[in-house]
Design an enzyme around this catalytic site. Sequence first.
Site, PDB file in Angstrom:
ATOM      1  N   GLU A 134      93.932 176.296  68.553  1.00  0.00           N
ATOM      2  CA  GLU A 134      93.895 175.673  69.873  1.00  0.00           C
ATOM      3  C   GLU A 134      95.283 175.784  70.495  1.00  0.00           C
ATOM      4  O   GLU A 134      96.290 175.607  69.811  1.00  0.00           O
ATOM      5  CB  GLU A 134      93.518 174.187  69.758  1.00  0.00           C
TER       6      GLU A 134
ATOM      7  N   HIS B 290      89.999 168.094  77.600  1.00  0.00           N
ATOM      8  CA  HIS B 290      89.343 167.097  76.771  1.00  0.00           C
ATOM      9  C   HIS B 290      89.372 165.753  77.507  1.00  0.00           C
ATOM     10  O   HIS B 290      90.403 165.395  78.089  1.00  0.00           O
ATOM     11  CB  HIS B 290      90.100 166.868  75.456  1.00  0.00           C
TER      12      HIS B 290
ATOM     13  N   HIS C 212      90.371 173.626  63.306  1.00  0.00           N
ATOM     14  CA  HIS C 212      91.430 174.343  64.018  1.00  0.00           C
ATOM     15  C   HIS C 212      92.788 173.732  63.716  1.00  0.00           C
ATOM     16  O   HIS C 212      92.888 172.603  63.265  1.00  0.00           O
ATOM     17  CB  HIS C 212      91.192 174.333  65.532  1.00  0.00           C
TER      18      HIS C 212
ATOM     19  N   HIS D 260      99.001 169.706  65.988  1.00  0.00           N
ATOM     20  CA  HIS D 260      98.034 168.868  65.258  1.00  0.00           C
ATOM     21  C   HIS D 260      96.993 169.765  64.602  1.00  0.00           C
ATOM     22  O   HIS D 260      97.022 170.991  64.776  1.00  0.00           O
ATOM     23  CB  HIS D 260      97.355 167.866  66.194  1.00  0.00           C
TER      24      HIS D 260
ATOM     25  N   HIS E 289      97.390 162.756  69.164  1.00  0.00           N
ATOM     26  CA  HIS E 289      96.913 162.932  67.792  1.00  0.00           C
ATOM     27  C   HIS E 289      97.844 163.848  67.007  1.00  0.00           C
ATOM     28  O   HIS E 289      98.408 164.801  67.537  1.00  0.00           O
ATOM     29  CB  HIS E 289      95.463 163.414  67.711  1.00  0.00           C
TER      30      HIS E 289
ATOM     31  N   TYR F 278      90.396 177.184  73.035  1.00  0.00           N
ATOM     32  CA  TYR F 278      90.187 177.499  71.620  1.00  0.00           C
ATOM     33  C   TYR F 278      89.878 178.980  71.475  1.00  0.00           C
ATOM     34  O   TYR F 278      89.125 179.536  72.273  1.00  0.00           O
ATOM     35  CB  TYR F 278      89.009 176.702  71.047  1.00  0.00           C
TER      36      TYR F 278
END
Lengths: 95, 306
Positions: free
Chosen positions: B264, B245, B213, B152, B198, B254
Amino acid sequence: MVYEITDLTAETKYPAKEEESLFRAMIRSGKGCIRYGCEGGGCGVCKIRITEGEYERFKNMSRAHVSEDEEKEGIVLACCVKPKSDITLAKFKTT
Amino acid sequence: MAISKTIRPGLIQLRVVNLEESVAFYRDILGLDVVGQTSDGRVMLKTYDEFDHHSVVLRHAPESGFDYVAFKVVDDKTLEELKEATEAFGYPVDVASDEQPGYGKRYGFTLCTGHRIELYAEVAQAEKIPMLVNPDPWVEMPRGMKAQRFDHLLLYGPNIAEAERYFKEVLGMFAPEFCNTPDGKRFAVWLTGGNKAHDIAFVEYERPNTIHHHAFYLEDWNAIGNAADLIGKYRVKRDVGPTRHAITRGQTIYFWEPSGNRIETYAGGYAAYPDNPQREWTIDEIGRGLFYYEGELFPSFLEIVT
């Protein structure tokens, strides 16, 4: 070889090894005027003005952040240059 | 069948100021394979676990940053329908003219956030793909961080409410989570076209066409630990993590590659379903949403983009 960095913005001095970038020296000492950045010449956060001393640029800097004219005046990204002598520097300010 | 009209973000092209160092990083640290070079010197890469010709392209340029991301759609008919729908939405569409070996027709347009988004339906299979009969988990022992797929990306730009509307109304994606400012404006949104938490995310930002990112999927929390060891050993500039997260629930680190584009490495994350209720983050709790263990924001994470 270890050189001495005079940091006018942080109003302090710290050592820098000849094989490390000025950015890495700032982070390692914990005393530099820059506290974070991409360390890849891309983000522009570690933009400084070197007013005294010799240095070598060993990585490309994003032209979005440092123009060729600025580079000639000693304005660089701290993550892209290594010291060749004692250095005096300050954080770059646009004003 | 994908849940929406898009299958995945399958291709990203990034600008790098230090091409050789960046290619070596993607190859040796992230563990991608170099597929080859385009005639104009761009370098194509893919992960060991991807089937398509390549997924990442690095272009040597005076500035680091984002060129475009391309979404694979389910078929040619859908591609043509999406072209029409994109123009009807208000974005003029062109046919991409730059070479992407193995890729069929790519339509492209500029989103309100300033980013170039492309759509394609056809891409050739890579020479080195995962096994198909009695398959082992890998063919050659994975290198470095053992990245499994381009997963992503998070883009920063203006008017993300309109970008969100495009991805929902035209591409048929949905937003499992969002964050609004106290006056009810979108601050951030996470969008997906399938069951991944995502595929793409946006944060509202004054400057157009910037990237926060791009992310590669790792197998699990152990793989995140291995990635952290490589960050230590090879003096990679870390930004945040290893942590988790609360948003998407993924586990993460990261860091920056040698041209300053943030990467990431991401593992886990929940399965998203379009019929599940949407989750909301208030901006006063967004630090905990992003970094669940630390419970606070980091200025580097907010302020640094390319």
